[in-house]
Design an enzyme around this catalytic site. Structure first.
Site, PDB file in Angstrom:
ATOM      1  N   ARG A  59       0.851  -1.189   0.000  1.00 33.90           N
ATOM      2  CA  ARG A  59       0.000   0.000   0.000  1.00 33.90           C
ATOM      3  C   ARG A  59       0.888   1.239   0.000  1.00 33.90           C
ATOM      4  O   ARG A  59       1.683   1.453   0.916  1.00 33.90           O
ATOM      5  CB  ARG A  59      -0.920   0.000   1.228  1.00 33.90           C
ATOM      6  CG  ARG A  59      -1.917   1.143   1.224  1.00 33.90           C
ATOM      7  CD  ARG A  59      -2.982   0.955   2.285  1.00 33.90           C
ATOM      8  NE  ARG A  59      -2.462   1.087   3.633  1.00 33.90           N
ATOM      9  CZ  ARG A  59      -3.181   0.896   4.733  1.00 33.90           C
ATOM     10  NH1 ARG A  59      -4.444   0.515   4.627  1.00 33.90           N
ATOM     11  NH2 ARG A  59      -2.637   1.046   5.924  1.00 33.90           N
ATOM     12  N   SER A  64     -12.934  -4.155   0.104  1.00 33.15           N
ATOM     13  CA  SER A  64     -13.261  -3.674   1.447  1.00 33.15           C
ATOM     14  C   SER A  64     -14.770  -3.515   1.608  1.00 33.15           C
ATOM     15  O   SER A  64     -15.453  -3.058   0.682  1.00 33.15           O
ATOM     16  CB  SER A  64     -12.592  -2.329   1.728  1.00 33.15           C
ATOM     17  OG  SER A  64     -11.195  -2.472   1.856  1.00 33.15           O
ATOM     18  N   LYS A 119      -6.195   3.866   9.502  1.00 32.13           N
ATOM     19  CA  LYS A 119      -7.321   3.912   8.569  1.00 32.13           C
ATOM     20  C   LYS A 119      -8.273   5.019   9.022  1.00 32.13           C
ATOM     21  O   LYS A 119      -9.196   4.792   9.800  1.00 32.13           O
ATOM     22  CB  LYS A 119      -8.038   2.566   8.503  1.00 32.13           C
ATOM     23  CG  LYS A 119      -7.179   1.437   7.928  1.00 32.13           C
ATOM     24  CD  LYS A 119      -7.941   0.138   7.857  1.00 32.13           C
ATOM     25  CE  LYS A 119      -8.939   0.122   6.718  1.00 32.13           C
ATOM     26  NZ  LYS A 119      -8.355   0.209   5.391  1.00 32.13           N
TER      27      LYS A 119
END
Length: 230
Positions: A47, A116, A145
């Site tokens: 990521r 997700s 997050k």
């Protein structure tokens, strides 16, 4: 995309590492990934929210070269172009990213595609999709997050498990203190960021988490997770 020495659809459990270079300190992403995989991490998601395309692709290619011989899939967060350029094994999509159907058409049937889910509506809509796994996000509140909805908690995770036909990867605020409970609530895999990237010893952190996962699944310690660092 290379033929890979594993079956993603059969390999449903284990420890899933999501990278964050800002948490790696003086270590490179490759070093942290290498140590984590030695400790038992079975999946790696690269990521990179702030990296330009060329260095992102170069990073992905280095990780692909590291992980392919070990049979560990490399998943790229969000960026389909990087998946194609690096011959990574798949992509993880958020609800605001490219539609699943488009990604599947462009990547083909062998690619791993994770999605997700941040609301019950997301879970219901995903039921008709042939995704390889759902990322239940976040299970607990977490600073890594920030752009997500309210945490699912263990009850929310269990509700998804009772409804969904998909493999579940739980992410968000997971550590050794709650990993076992997350698995018992219905997760097939746990995904961690800071628990490994920010650990003083990523090898031991991964090894200990793998032990906790196996214990919660009633399998005992998985092969290789009791060893010392090579």
């Amino acid at each position: 995309m290379m033929d890979r020495p594993f079956s993603a659809r059969r390999k449903t459990d284990g420890l899933y590492l999501v990278t964050d270079r800002s948490l790696c300190g003086r270590r490179s992403v490759e070093e942290v990934v290498s140590m984590a995989v030695q400790g038992g991490a079975a999946w790696v998601q690269l990521r990179e929210k702030d990296l330009a395309t060329r260095p992102f692709v170069e990073e992905a290619r280095r990780l692909k070269a590291l992980l392919f011989p070990l049979g560990v899939p490399l998943i790229i967060n969000d960026r389909l172009d990087v998946v194609l350029a690096s011959e990574a094994d798949g992509i993880h999509l958020g609800q605001e990213d490219m539609p699943y159907e488009t990604a599947r058409r462009l990547l083909g049937p062998k690619a791993i595609i994770g999605l997700s889910v941040e609301s019950w509506e997301d879970v219901v809509q995903a039921q008709s999709l042939d995704v390889d796994y759902l990322g239940v996000s976040p299970v607990f509140a977490t600073p890594t997050k920030r752009d997500t909805k309210a945490p699912w908690g263990l009850e929310g995770l269990a509700r998804i498990r009772a409804f969904s036909r998909h493999s579940l990867v739980a992410i968000g605020g997971i550590s050794r203190e709650n990993a076992g409970a997350v698995i018992r609530a219905g997760a097939d895999r746990i995904a961690v960021v800071s628990a490994i990237c920010a650990a003083s010893d990523p090898f031991r952190a991964a090894r200990d988490l793998c032990h906790d996962i196996a214990e919660a699944q009633g399998k005992g310690a998985p092969a290789g997770t009791q060893r010392e660092r090579p």
